[in-house]
Every structure is written in structure tokens, then in C-alpha cells.
Enzyme design. Structure first.
Site, PDB file in Angstrom:
ATOM      1  N   ASP A  81      39.673  30.447  56.580  1.00 25.22           N
ATOM      2  CA  ASP A  81      40.729  30.979  55.717  1.00 25.22           C
ATOM      3  C   ASP A  81      41.467  32.096  56.470  1.00 25.22           C
ATOM      4  OD1 ASP A  81      42.192  31.425  53.364  1.00 25.22           O
ATOM      5  OD2 ASP A  81      40.689  32.796  52.531  1.00 25.22           O
ATOM      6  N   HIS A  82      42.778  32.101  56.398  1.00 24.84           N
ATOM      7  CA  HIS A  82      43.587  33.150  57.051  1.00 24.84           C
ATOM      8  C   HIS A  82      43.248  33.359  58.523  1.00 24.84           C
ATOM      9  CE1 HIS A  82      45.940  34.400  53.628  1.00 24.84           C
ATOM     10  NE2 HIS A  82      44.849  34.309  52.887  1.00 24.84           N
ATOM     11  N   GLY A 180      43.332  39.870  45.957  1.00 20.14           N
ATOM     12  CA  GLY A 180      42.638  41.054  45.447  1.00 20.14           C
ATOM     13  C   GLY A 180      42.576  41.076  43.931  1.00 20.14           C
ATOM     14  N   HIS A 207      47.138  30.543  46.999  1.00 19.92           N
ATOM     15  CA  HIS A 207      46.256  31.670  47.364  1.00 19.92           C
ATOM     16  C   HIS A 207      46.318  32.733  46.267  1.00 19.92           C
ATOM     17  CE1 HIS A 207      45.381  31.201  51.865  1.00 19.92           C
ATOM     18  NE2 HIS A 207      45.965  30.078  51.512  1.00 19.92           N
ATOM     19  N   GLY A 208      45.354  33.670  46.320  1.00 19.58           N
ATOM     20  CA  GLY A 208      45.389  34.811  45.398  1.00 19.58           C
ATOM     21  C   GLY A 208      45.185  34.391  43.953  1.00 19.58           C
ATOM     22  N   SER A 210      42.266  34.399  42.044  1.00 17.70           N
ATOM     23  CA  SER A 210      41.325  35.134  41.183  1.00 17.70           C
ATOM     24  C   SER A 210      42.111  36.003  40.210  1.00 17.70           C
ATOM     25  CB  SER A 210      40.420  36.037  42.033  1.00 17.70           C
ATOM     26  OG  SER A 210      39.561  35.268  42.834  1.00 17.70           O
ATOM     27  N   ASN A 229      42.584  28.541  46.073  1.00 16.46           N
ATOM     28  CA  ASN A 229      41.612  29.454  46.691  1.00 16.46           C
ATOM     29  C   ASN A 229      41.094  30.491  45.702  1.00 16.46           C
ATOM     30  OD1 ASN A 229      42.424  28.163  49.019  1.00 16.46           O
ATOM     31  ND2 ASN A 229      43.063  30.008  50.089  1.00 16.46           N
ATOM     32  N   ALA A 231      38.450  33.866  45.901  1.00 16.61           N
ATOM     33  CA  ALA A 231      37.583  34.742  46.700  1.00 16.61           C
ATOM     34  C   ALA A 231      37.073  35.912  45.861  1.00 16.61           C
ATOM     35  CB  ALA A 231      38.332  35.256  47.926  1.00 16.61           C
ATOM     36  N   THR A 232      38.008  36.758  45.418  1.00 11.11           N
ATOM     37  CA  THR A 232      37.632  38.007  44.747  1.00 11.11           C
ATOM     38  C   THR A 232      36.673  37.781  43.579  1.00 11.11           C
ATOM     39  OG1 THR A 232      39.748  38.974  45.365  1.00 11.11           O
ATOM     40  CG2 THR A 232      38.554  40.042  43.560  1.00 11.11           C
TER      41      THR A 232
END
Ligand SMILES: [Zn+2]
Length: 283
Positions: A81-82, A180, A207-208, A210, A229, A231-232
Site C-alpha cells: 500500500d502506498h 486517518g 482510500h481513506g 475508515s 481500503n 486501515a485506521t
């Protein structure tokens, strides 16, 4: 079984659903995410950012995810990722990642194209798919600084030209989300998703996610997003379970004990997200 993201995402595109890509931070995350995928018979992508990779290294994460994938009864892909440069992307391919992202979105349009094309040139003969990013996903990405106040939307004409000139196999687009923790409810600009979908034929990536309400994500999937995606909120879920256990059992010294409720929180969350993305029973 270990697979690349290529067929997985093309199947999702054809079937009008999305595959969840979950950022894993440790062995516990890997086991918890794969458990959810197996219980729901869903394909799954496990991914790590360069920040996570620095914590151990690419070989550790690749090995852990590969073992999980080989033992899993559902398709599992391992994605960088990234990816923060040509070298890191190539290292990931060598380490056994079956999919990489090269993120040149902070560069100019032409520099992003040059960087992305340099990676697709190496990846294509190896059969490894390459995700690229065009536009700005705001917020705090990996361990970088917070990004604010820029036009968050990817231009559809630029997206079409970008995909043609780079040969990327999937594209992350800016549609109003940020990395975030959100301080107010985010808004996905669905018209941008639709406009890009109508001129770009590779799978699109969100993305982003959460903290984005599930109904907005589901609508974005129906408008053409094929990879989403998270993550947070996995980190938050794990810590909630772990810290909850420690608050009730402060003398505990065996990490397996608080890890278990941490993992259970992740598995429950991932199952909710997979269900919303429509990937249940698509394995
Ligand atoms: Zn991202």
C-alpha cells in the site's frame, strides 16, 4: 490460496462488488482478517504501508501473509500500500508481494506518469498488478504529514490519459475521502466516481475509507469502485479489544490473552465491511 489482485479486481468489476483491502500490522491482524474472509467465503487483500514495513521488513510481512494465504480456503492477495518509490515497489515484488501500489500522487502529473510507468514496466513481465494514484486523498497518510485544503477530486480526463500512458492495472482516485480519523462525517462525491468510471476501464480504488458511512461506500461500489481500503479502524478495533481486556485483567502478562479479544474485534469489523462491499460468497 495466494493470488494476485488482477483477476480478483476484474471479477469484482464485472460482478459490481468490491474487494476489501485491509492493512495488517502484525501476525494477529493477519490471522483475524483471514478468519473473516474464510467465514464469509470472500476474496481478500492484505496490505502493508511502508510505515508498517519499516516496523519489521518486507520479507517478514510477505512471509506471514504468504503462509496465511497458502493455508486459506479463499483467494488472498498481498499488496504493498502506498509504495513510496521505484525501489520499494521492486523490493516488494522480490519479497513475494503479489500486487503493488506506486503512489506518485504528490508529484506533478508528468512525474507521476513517469514514476508509475517505470514500475509497470518491471511488474508487467512478472504478472504483478500495479495500483497507481491520481488526485489527492487527503488526511494523514501513513507516517507523513496531514494534507489539507487541496482540491480533493481527480479529473476524469486526466485519469483516462494517466491510465493509457502508465499501463497501471488499477487506479486510486480522489473523491472526497481522507486518511486517518475524521473529525466530521466525510462525503464521497459520487458524480466524480461515475465520471471517472465512464472514461476509465481499469478497476477503481477507494482510500481513506475508515469512518465513511457504509451507505456511501456501497453507493460508490455501485458506481464503479472495486477495491476499498481500511486501515485506521482495524487498528482501533484491535486496541479496543486488547485494552478492554487489560482494563479488566490488569495483572495479565501473557499477550495471547488480550490479543484474542483484539483479534475478535478485527474479525467482526472485517465481516461487516465485506458484507457491505458485496464480496461475501465470491471466493
Ligand atoms: Zn491510502
Amino acid at each position: 490460496m495466494l493470488v494476485t489482485t488482477k483477476e480478483m479486481l476484474l471479477d469484482a468489476q464485472a460482478g459490481h462488488y468490491a474487494v476489501g483491502a485491509f492493512n495488517v500490522e502484525s501476525l494477529e491482524f493477519v490471522m483475524a482478517v483471514v478468519k473473516a474472509a474464510e467465514e464469509l467465503r470472500s476474496p481478500v487483500i492484505m496490505q502493508t504501508t511502508p510505515g508498517t514495513v519499516k516496523y519489521a521488513n518486507l520479507d517478514y510481512f510477505a512471509a506471514m501473509c504468504r503462509v496465511a494465504a497458502e493455508q486459506a480456503s479463499v483467494p488472498v492477495a498481498i499488496h504493498l500500500d502506498h509504495g513510496d518509490g521505484f525501489d520499494r515497489a521492486v523490493q516488494a515484488m522480490k519479497a513475494g508481494y503479489t500486487s503493488v501500489m506506486i503512489d506518485g500522487s504528490h508529484d506533478t502529473f508528468e512525474d507521476n506518469i513517469a514514476l508509475t510507468a517505470s514500475v509497470t514496466k518491471v511488474a508487467k513481465p512478472l504478472g504483478i498488478p500495479v495500483e497507481a494514484e491520481l488526485g489527492k486523498v487527503g488526511g494523514k497518510e501513513d507516517d507523513g504529514p496531514a494534507v489539507k485544503g487541496e482540491n480533493p477530486y481527480t479529473d476524469p480526463d486526466e485519469a483516462r490519459e494517466f491510465v493509457e500512458r502508465t499501463g497501471c492495472t488499477s487506479l486510486a482516485i480522489g473523491v472526497g475521502t481522507a486518511h486517518g480519523v475524521y473529525t466530521e462525517t466525510p462525503h464521497i462525491e459520487q458524480s466524480v466516481v461515475k465520471a471517472i468510471r465512464s472514461v476509465v476501464d481499469v478497476p477503481l480504488v477507494l482510500h481513506g475509507t475508515s469512518g465513511v458511512p457504509d451507505d456511501q461506500v456501497a453507493e460508490a461500489v455501485s458506481n464503479g469502485i472495486c477495491k476499498v481500503n481500511y486501515a485506521t479502524e482495524l487498528r482501533q478495533a484491535f486496541m479496543r479489544g486488547f485494552m478492554g481486556y487489560m482494563a479488566e485483567n490488569p495483572g495479565t502478562f501473557d499477550p495471547k490473552k488480550p490479543n484474542k479479544p483484539g483479534m475478535a474485534e478485527i474479525t467482526d469489523l472485517v465481516k461487516v465491511r465485506m458484507t457491505n462491499l458485496g464480496s461475501v460468497n465470491k471466493a
